[in-house]
Motif scaffolding. Structure first.
Motif, mmCIF file in Angstrom:
data_model
loop_
_atom_site.group_PDB
_atom_site.id
_atom_site.type_symbol
_atom_site.label_atom_id
_atom_site.label_comp_id
_atom_site.label_asym_id
_atom_site.label_seq_id
_atom_site.Cartn_x
_atom_site.Cartn_y
_atom_site.Cartn_z
ATOM 1 N N ILE A 74 -16.966 -29.145 46.165
ATOM 2 C CA ILE A 74 -18.000 -28.464 46.968
ATOM 3 C C ILE A 74 -17.366 -27.619 48.060
ATOM 4 O O ILE A 74 -17.782 -26.472 48.320
ATOM 5 N N ILE A 75 -16.328 -28.159 48.725
ATOM 6 C CA ILE A 75 -15.652 -27.388 49.780
ATOM 7 C C ILE A 75 -15.005 -26.132 49.191
ATOM 8 O O ILE A 75 -15.059 -25.036 49.773
ATOM 9 N N THR A 76 -14.409 -26.277 48.016
ATOM 10 C CA THR A 76 -13.788 -25.115 47.362
ATOM 11 C C THR A 76 -14.823 -24.071 47.012
ATOM 12 O O THR A 76 -14.595 -22.854 47.177
ATOM 13 N N MET A 77 -16.007 -24.498 46.513
ATOM 14 C CA MET A 77 -17.061 -23.538 46.177
ATOM 15 C C MET A 77 -17.559 -22.801 47.414
ATOM 16 O O MET A 77 -17.874 -21.612 47.350
ATOM 17 N N ILE A 78 -17.635 -23.511 48.537
ATOM 18 C CA ILE A 78 -18.060 -22.835 49.775
ATOM 19 C C ILE A 78 -17.038 -21.790 50.206
ATOM 20 O O ILE A 78 -17.394 -20.689 50.657
ATOM 21 N N SER A 79 -15.753 -22.133 50.020
ATOM 22 C CA SER A 79 -14.698 -21.194 50.447
ATOM 23 C C SER A 79 -14.622 -19.948 49.573
ATOM 24 O O SER A 79 -14.147 -18.889 50.014
ATOM 25 N N VAL A 80 -15.073 -20.020 48.313
ATOM 26 C CA VAL A 80 -15.011 -18.867 47.403
ATOM 27 C C VAL A 80 -16.417 -18.395 47.050
ATOM 28 O O VAL A 80 -16.645 -17.913 45.934
ATOM 29 N N GLN A 81 -17.347 -18.526 47.964
ATOM 30 C CA GLN A 81 -18.743 -18.200 47.670
ATOM 31 C C GLN A 81 -18.957 -16.739 47.314
ATOM 32 O O GLN A 81 -19.925 -16.396 46.633
ATOM 33 N N GLU A 82 -18.034 -15.832 47.766
ATOM 34 C CA GLU A 82 -18.204 -14.427 47.430
ATOM 35 C C GLU A 82 -18.088 -14.173 45.935
ATOM 36 O O GLU A 82 -18.683 -13.229 45.392
ATOM 37 N N GLY A 83 -17.330 -15.014 45.249
ATOM 38 C CA GLY A 83 -17.134 -14.810 43.816
ATOM 39 C C GLY A 83 -18.172 -15.498 42.953
ATOM 40 O O GLY A 83 -18.110 -15.410 41.717
ATOM 41 N N LEU A 84 -19.125 -16.192 43.537
ATOM 42 C CA LEU A 84 -20.152 -16.893 42.768
ATOM 43 C C LEU A 84 -21.260 -15.936 42.365
ATOM 44 O O LEU A 84 -21.633 -15.013 43.115
ATOM 45 N N THR A 85 -21.792 -16.126 41.174
ATOM 46 C CA THR A 85 -22.892 -15.286 40.688
ATOM 47 C C THR A 85 -24.248 -15.890 41.017
ATOM 48 O O THR A 85 -25.273 -15.238 40.840
ATOM 49 N N LEU A 86 -24.272 -17.143 41.442
ATOM 50 C CA LEU A 86 -25.504 -17.804 41.844
ATOM 51 C C LEU A 86 -25.509 -17.985 43.357
ATOM 52 O O LEU A 86 -24.432 -18.012 43.988
ATOM 53 N N PRO A 87 -26.689 -18.132 43.965
ATOM 54 C CA PRO A 87 -26.724 -18.400 45.403
ATOM 55 C C PRO A 87 -25.938 -19.664 45.743
ATOM 56 O O PRO A 87 -25.885 -20.627 44.955
#
Length: 591
Positions: free
Chosen positions: A24-37
Motif C-alpha cells: 500500500i505504501i508503494t502504491m501511494i508513492s507511485v500514484q502518478e502511474g496508476l490508471t485507477l484513482p
C-alpha cells in the motif's frame, strides 16, 4: 470464528500485514502511474489483506479462493503497470501453500507455480517466464515446508493432550478402584470378623453354666472381656475406613481440578442445593459419569471449557456436564456411555445426552434419592430368645447408618415393656419364645401403639400363622435366611408404611384362599374396569416379582409399572399391592 491462536498463526498474520502494508505504501508513492484513482487501489489493497484472512477463520478453502482472486488480481493489475510488482505475490504463494490441506494441493500448486507466472508474463512480457516460475516454485515449497511444521506441531499437541487425559483417567481409575476395594474389605471384615467375634462371645456365654470353679469363671470373664474389646476395636477400624471417604462435592471438585490441570481445559464446577447423604453406589455412579463426560468432551468434542453442575433436590440428585465442543449431528453410544447408563439404571436413574453440531454436548445423570439416603433414623428393636441371634443381627444391621438399634429383647414380654419405654419405629420380632411368644406380643403392641411397625422374622414358613398374624396387625413376614442388605431394605420398606410378605410364603397364603368366592374372570374384570395390561401386571405381582423385574419382562419403565399398580389399587379400592393381590385372588380376577 473464535479459535485459540498459536505461534504460527501470529507469524503468518505478521508476514501478511508487513507485505500488505509495504504494498500500500508503494502504491501511494507511485500514484502518478496508476490508471485507477488512488482511493480505489488503496481500498483494494486493504480488502486484499483483510477479506481472505477473515475467510480463513471459517474455512481454508474460502481463503484460497479469495486470496487468489482479490490479492492475485491486485498483483496482476500492478504488474501490468510496473513489471517488477510480480514479486509482491511471492508472500501470497508462501501463505497459500502453508494454508492448503488435503486435496487442495492438486489445484493450488499448479495455479500458484504455473498459471500466475503465465498471467504475469502475459501482462508484462519483459519478465522471464521460467525465472518467475522458479521464484514461485521456491516460495510454494517453503510454504509447504512451513505447513508440515504446523501439522507436526498440531499432532504433537494432540498427542500431548491425549496423554494428559489418559494419565488423568488412569489416576481416577486407580483412585476409584482403591475406594471400591477399601469398601469391599470393610464389608467383608464387618460380615466375617464381626460375625466370628459375636459367635465366640455368644458361645462362651453359653458355657458359663457349665463352669463350676471360681477360677474357670474368672478365665471366662477375662476371655469375654477380651472378645468384646477386640470387636469394638474392629468396629473402630471399620468406621475409620468408611469415614475416610470424601463427600461427593469434594470428590467431584477434586476430579474437576485434576482434569483441568492435566487436560489444560477450563472446568467450572457449580453446586445447587444443600448436600445430603448418598449411598456409595450413587456416589460412584455420579463420579464415573462426570469422569466419562469430561474425557469424551475433550477427546471427541475438542472442548476447551466445561461446566459441571451438581444439583441436590428433594426427590433426586442430578449431575450435568456441558461443554463448548463441536457437538455431533448423530449421537453414537460407546462403551463408556453404556456403562454410565447401566450404573444409573441399577439405581433407578437415567443418563441423557443432548448434542447438536456447533452447540456442544450436554450429559445429564439423574438418580432418585434412595430411601437409605434420607437423614431420618429408623429406631429398631430386635426381639429373639437366642442371645447369639440378637447379637448377630445387631452386628449385621449396625453397619447401616440409618438403622439405630435402640434395644434388645429376649421374649415377647420384655418386647412389650421396651416398646413402651423406647418407642421404636420398627420391631424385628421372632415367634417362638418363652413366657410370651411373638404372635401374642405383636397383638399387644399393635393394640397399644398402632404406629409401631412389626416385622415378623422367623425360621419356618407357616402360612396359616402368617395369615393370622397379618390379620392381627403384623406389617410384614420374613425368613431368617434373608441377606443382610435385603433385610435392611425390607426394614426401610416397612418403616415407610408398606406391607411385606416373603415371596414363597405369599404363594402358600394365596393358594389356600377360599376359591368358592371367586367370580368369573371376565365379568369381575369388567366390573372393576381392569385393562389386560393391568391384569397382567397384577398376575406378575402375585407371583412375587418386583416392579423392576416386571418392567424388564414387559419392556416397560419402572415408573410405568408403578403407575399401572396404582391404577389397580384405585380400581380395587385397596391401599397396597398385597391387598390388591389378595382381593384379586378372592374375586377370581387372577389365578
Amino acid at each position: 470464528m473464535v479459535k485459540q491462536w498459536i505461534w504460527y498463526d501470529w507469524i503468518m498474520l505478521a508476514t501478511r500485514f508487513i507485505n500488505s502494508t509495504t504494498l500500500i505504501i508503494t502504491m501511494i508513492s507511485v500514484q502518478e502511474g496508476l490508471t485507477l484513482p488512488l482511493w480505489i487501489v488503496v481500498f483494494w489493497g486493504v480488502a486484499a489483506f483483510s477479506i481472505p484472512w477473515l475467510f480463513l477463520q471459517l474455512s481454508y478453502k474460502y481463503y484460497l479462493f479469495t486470496e487468489m482472486l482479490i490479492y492475485g488480481g491486485l498483483c496482476i493489475y500492478l504488474t501490468s503497470l510496473f513489471p517488477v510488482a510480480f514479486v509482491s505475490f511471492l508472500v501470497s504463494a508462501f501463505l497459500i501453500a502453508a494454508n492448503s490441506a488435503h486435496r487442495s494441493y492438486r489445484w493450488t500448486a499448479p495455479a500458484t507455480i504455473l498459471i500466475f507466472p503465465a498471467l504475469f508474463y502475459t501482462v508484462a512480457q519483459s519478465n522471464d517466464y521460467w525465472i518467475t516460475i522458479s521464484y514461485y516454485g521456491l516460495a510454494y515449497v517453503m510454504g509447504f515446508a512451513f505447513h508440515l511444521l504446523i501439522v507436526n506441531h498440531r499432532q504433537n499437541e494432540t498427542i500431548r493432550k491425549q496423554n494428559a487425559v489418559l494419565e488423568q483417567y488412569m489416576s481416577q481409575i486407580e483412585r476409584i478402584t482403591l475406594t471400591e476395594e477399601r469398601n469391599r474389605l470393610s464389608r467383608e471384615l464387618h460380615d466375617t470378623v464381626g460375625h466370628a467375634y459375636t459367635s465366640i462371645i455368644m458361645g462362651m456365654e453359653t458355657l458359663r453354666a457349665e463352669l463350676v470353679t471360681e477360677t474357670g469363671i474368672q478365665r471366662l470373664d477375662s476371655l469375654l472381656e477380651l472378645g468384646r474389646k477386640s470387636i469394638e476395636e474392629v468396629r473402630g477400624y471399620l468406621h475409620q475406613m468408611g469415614s475416610a471417604e470424601d463427600s461427593l462435592i469434594q470428590s467431584l471438585q477434586l476430579l474437576g481440578d485434576e482434569f483441568q490441570e492435566h487436560a489444560q481445559v477450563n472446568v467450572i464446577f457449580r453446586v445447587l442445593g444443600e448436600e445430603y447423604m448418598l449411598s456409595r453406589q450413587a456416589k460412584m455412579a455420579l463420579t464415573r459419569c462426570m469422569q466419562e463426560s469430561l474425557t469424551n468432551a475433550v477427546r471427541h468434542g475438542e472442548a476447551t471449557e466445561l461446566t459441571v453442575s451438581l444439583q441436590f433436590e428433594q426427590q433426586f440428585t442430578r449431575l450435568e456436564v456441558q461443554d463448548n465442543g463441536r457437538g455431533m449431528e448423530e449421537w453414537r453410544e460407546g462403551f463408556g456411555i453404556n456403562a454410565m447408563k447401566e450404573r444409573a439404571m441399577n439405581l433407578q436413574g437415567q443418563v441423557s445426552v443432548f448434542t447438536k453440531p456447533g452447540d456442544g454436548t450436554r450429559v445429564a445423570c439423574t438418580l432418585p434419592r434412595q430411601a437409605e439416603t434420607l437423614e431420618e433414623e429408623i429406631r429398631l428393636l430386635i426381639v429373639d430368645d437366642q442371645p447369639f441371634i440378637r447379637e448377630s443381627l445387631r452386628t449385621l444391621l449396625d453397619k447401616f447408618p440409618d438403622l439405630v438399634i435402640v434395644g434388645l429383647a429376649e421374649d415377647g414380654e420384655q418386647a412389650v415393656d421396651l416398646c413402651g419405654r423406647l418407642q421404636p419405629h420398627v420391631v424385628l420380632m421372632d415367634l417362638d419364645m418363652p413366657r410370651k411368644g411373638g404372635a401374642e406380643a405383636t397383638t399387644i403392641i399393635k393394640e397399644q401403639w398402632p404406629h409401631i411397625r412389626v416385622l415378623i422374622f422367623t425360621t419356618f414358613q407357616d402360612s396359616e400363622q402368617a395369615r393370622d398374624l397379618l390379620r392381627n396387625g403384623a406389617d410384614g413376614f420374613l425368613l431368617k435366611t434373608t441377606e443382610p442388605l435385603e433385610l435392611a431394605n425390607k426394614i426401610r420398606i416397612i418403616h415407610r408404611g408398606d406391607t411385606l410378605i416373603e415371596q414363597g410364603m405369599s404363594r402358600k397364603i394365596f393358594e389356600k384362599l377360599d376359591e368358592s368366592s371367586a367370580l368369573p374372570l371376565s365379568n369381575t374384570a369388567d366390573t372393576y374396569d381392569l385393562t389386560p395390561r393391568e391384569i397382567e401386571i397384577l398376575q406378575l405381582v402375585a407371583k412375587g416379582h418386583r416392579y423392576k423385574t416386571i418392567a424388564s419382562k414387559l419392556y416397560l419403565s419402572v415408573g410405568t409399572v408403578r403407575n399401572y399398580a396404582s391404577s389397580v389399587n384405585s380400581k380395587l379400592g385397596v391401599s397396597n399391592k398385597e391387598e390388591a393381590v389378595m382381593k384379586a385372588l378372592e374375586l377370581g380376577i387372577i389365578e
